[in-house]
Design an enzyme around this catalytic site. Structure first.
Site, mmCIF file in Angstrom:
data_model
loop_
_atom_site.group_PDB
_atom_site.id
_atom_site.type_symbol
_atom_site.label_atom_id
_atom_site.label_comp_id
_atom_site.label_asym_id
_atom_site.label_seq_id
_atom_site.Cartn_x
_atom_site.Cartn_y
_atom_site.Cartn_z
ATOM 1 N N TYR A 144 0.843 -1.206 0.000
ATOM 2 C CA TYR A 144 0.000 0.000 0.000
ATOM 3 C C TYR A 144 0.881 1.261 0.000
ATOM 4 C CZ TYR A 144 -3.701 3.229 1.592
ATOM 5 O OH TYR A 144 -4.603 4.259 1.707
ATOM 6 N N ARG A 185 -10.198 -0.940 11.062
ATOM 7 C CA ARG A 185 -9.757 0.411 11.408
ATOM 8 C C ARG A 185 -10.263 0.733 12.809
ATOM 9 N NH1 ARG A 185 -9.983 4.160 6.002
ATOM 10 N NH2 ARG A 185 -11.120 2.569 4.875
HETATM 11 N N1 LIG Z 1 -10.296 6.431 4.564
HETATM 12 C C1 LIG Z 1 -9.119 6.873 4.921
HETATM 13 O O1 LIG Z 1 -8.876 7.158 6.103
HETATM 14 C C2 LIG Z 1 -8.036 7.079 3.888
HETATM 15 C C3 LIG Z 1 -6.796 7.559 4.330
HETATM 16 C C4 LIG Z 1 -5.801 7.759 3.377
HETATM 17 C C5 LIG Z 1 -6.039 7.527 2.041
HETATM 18 N N2 LIG Z 1 -7.245 7.062 1.649
HETATM 19 C C6 LIG Z 1 -7.427 6.799 0.213
HETATM 20 O O2 LIG Z 1 -8.697 7.228 -0.218
HETATM 21 C C7 LIG Z 1 -9.199 6.324 -1.192
HETATM 22 C C8 LIG Z 1 -10.577 5.835 -0.778
HETATM 23 O O3 LIG Z 1 -10.473 5.181 0.462
HETATM 24 P P1 LIG Z 1 -11.750 4.611 1.239
HETATM 25 O O4 LIG Z 1 -11.492 4.773 2.682
HETATM 26 O O5 LIG Z 1 -12.964 5.157 0.652
HETATM 27 O O6 LIG Z 1 -11.583 3.054 0.935
HETATM 28 P P2 LIG Z 1 -12.644 2.007 0.356
HETATM 29 O O7 LIG Z 1 -11.978 0.680 0.399
HETATM 30 O O8 LIG Z 1 -13.953 2.164 1.036
HETATM 31 O O9 LIG Z 1 -12.809 2.497 -1.144
HETATM 32 C C9 LIG Z 1 -11.971 2.123 -2.184
HETATM 33 C C10 LIG Z 1 -12.834 1.808 -3.380
HETATM 34 O O10 LIG Z 1 -11.999 1.460 -4.473
HETATM 35 C C11 LIG Z 1 -12.531 0.303 -5.097
HETATM 36 N N3 LIG Z 1 -11.434 -0.401 -5.761
HETATM 37 C C12 LIG Z 1 -10.400 -1.066 -5.192
HETATM 38 N N4 LIG Z 1 -9.595 -1.566 -6.137
HETATM 39 C C13 LIG Z 1 -10.120 -1.206 -7.333
HETATM 40 C C14 LIG Z 1 -9.750 -1.429 -8.672
HETATM 41 N N5 LIG Z 1 -8.653 -2.126 -8.991
HETATM 42 N N6 LIG Z 1 -10.550 -0.918 -9.659
HETATM 43 C C15 LIG Z 1 -11.667 -0.229 -9.365
HETATM 44 N N7 LIG Z 1 -12.062 0.014 -8.108
HETATM 45 C C16 LIG Z 1 -11.299 -0.467 -7.104
HETATM 46 C C17 LIG Z 1 -13.168 -0.487 -3.978
HETATM 47 O O11 LIG Z 1 -14.120 -1.442 -4.406
HETATM 48 C C18 LIG Z 1 -13.781 0.635 -3.141
HETATM 49 O O12 LIG Z 1 -15.072 0.956 -3.576
HETATM 50 C C19 LIG Z 1 -8.186 5.207 -1.339
HETATM 51 O O13 LIG Z 1 -7.375 5.451 -2.458
HETATM 52 C C20 LIG Z 1 -7.371 5.305 -0.071
HETATM 53 O O14 LIG Z 1 -6.073 4.851 -0.262
HETATM 54 C C21 LIG Z 1 -8.253 6.828 2.539
#
Ligand SMILES: NC(=O)c1ccc[n+]([C@@H]2O[C@H](COP(=O)([O-])OP(=O)(O)OC[C@H]3O[C@@H](n4cnc5c(N)ncnc54)[C@H](O)[C@@H]3O)[C@@H](O)[C@H]2O)c1
Length: 311
Positions: A144, A185
């Site tokens: 990641y 988480r």
């Molecule tokens: N939530 C947090 O605290 C946080 C912190 C830092 C970064 N982020 C970043 O924000 C973004 C969203 O995070 P989130 O918390 O909503 O996570 P999440 O897992 O709920 O959402 C990620 C989404 O991406 C989709 N996905 C995964 N792989 C895929 C692929 N190969 N093709 C198409 N879709 C795909 C999943 O099905 C999901 O709907 C991510 O990139 C994550 O790294 C989130």
């Protein structure tokens, strides 16, 4: 009206972003492979005339006409991104290449959902954007962390090489309704355990700190960044700098939910950072953004969501 592509749009953050974009009158194309996202998160949007859903994996090229791209596709919690670590790196790296290629072809502005994990287990507190990080390249979290770091590199190379308009947002811990109940988480763990009357598991001695940003604040910052002047690329930290120890968080959750849960202590997972706190001076100055929602208010909303989910 702008046509906006949101990859990972059926996930936690992506679905809230789709909500805000639809509210302000944009045309939204939500792309997701449902690895961690769910149709439930966006079911209320499916009949909206400005909303379209496409099942697609961003590790494969995509040919659509859009004005702007929010690249959020990537599992975000360790339990999910460690389930298939090779696919996690592919999603970050191939996904970035494919979305940047698309942005270049259609001349779209593109925003990358990067992460505080690019700082690894930081030796500088709080972390400013100028800090290069302290990251293990070969540990269980590396798929990641390094995937996201490489994606940032690709964004800046496309910017320099192809004059693409990019925005890189380093997201810190965010919580709120539509988090996954079993994603490991800490906020969702504590809430789910307390709601079920189970003991609350704290890793280590509970003195490690985190800062938690409520999802509405985060999405507000993301929209501010996307709409910022072209010359501003970031990377920019977006998160809430108020720090809480895990013990404080557990006590807050218990006092809001009540019940008979006790605190129990377990070993710290590998590479778990001891402290993580954003320096948001740049976001304040360049985006005129700062978080507004207090932890207790955000927790109430999140607890309400999980209660409805389990009813
Ligand atoms: N939530 C947090 O605290 C946080 C912190 C830092 C970064 N982020 C970043 O924000 C973004 C969203 O995070 P989130 O918390 O909503 O996570 P999440 O897992 O709920 O959402 C990620 C989404 O991406 C989709 N996905 C995964 N792989 C895929 C692929 N190969 N093709 C198409 N879709 C795909 C999943 O099905 C999901 O709907 C991510 O990139 C994550 O790294 C989130």
């Amino acid at each position: 009206m702008n046509t906006i592509l949101v990859t990972g749009g059926a996930g936690f953050l992506g679905s809230h972003l789709c909500d805000r974009l639809i509210e302000r009158g944009d045309d939204v194309l939500c792309v997701d492979n449902f690895f961690t996202g769910s149709k439930q998160n966006i079911s209320h949007l499916l009949s909206h005339p400005n909303f379209e859903l496409l099942r697609h994996d961003v590790t494969f090229p995509l040919y659509v006409e859009v004005d702007r791209i929010f690249n959020l596709a990537c599992p975000a919690s360790p339990v999910h991104y460690q389930r298939d670590p090779v696919q996690t790196t592919k999603t970050s790296v191939h996904g970035a290449i494919n979305m940047l290629g698309l942005a270049k072809r259609v001349q779209a502005r593109i925003l990358q959902a990067s992460t505080s994990e690019v700082y690894g287990d930081p030796q500088v507190h709080p972390q400013p954007e100028s800090y290069w990080g302290h990251v293990n390249t070969i540990g269980p979290r590396s798929c990641y962390d390094e995937g996201k770091r490489c994606a940032e590199t690709l964004f800046f190379d496309y910017h320099r090489q192809h004059a693409l308009e990019i925005k890189v947002m380093r997201i810190f811990n965010t919580y709120g309704p539509r988090m996954h109940p079993n994603d490991g988480r800490v906020v969702s763990n504590f809430i789910v355990q307390a709601l079920k009357g189970d003991d609350i598991t704290i890793y280590g001695d509970g003195q490690q700190t985190r800062s938690f940003c409520y999802v509405d604040d985060l999405i507000h910052g993301m929209l501010r960044l996307m709409d910022s002047p072209a010359a501003f690329t970031g990377p920019v930290n977006v998160g809430n700098p108020n720090e809480f120890t895990m013990l404080e968080l557990a006590e807050n959750v218990l006092s809001l939910i009540g019940g008979s849960s006790k605190l129990v202590f377990g070993p710290l997972p590998a590479d778990d950072p001891k402290q993580r706190q954003p320096d948001i001076a740049l976001a304040r100055q360049a985006l005129d953004w700062a978080p507004k929602v207090e932890l207790v208010d955000g927790l109430k909303e999140t607890i309400g969501y999980f209660k409805r989910l389990f009813d």
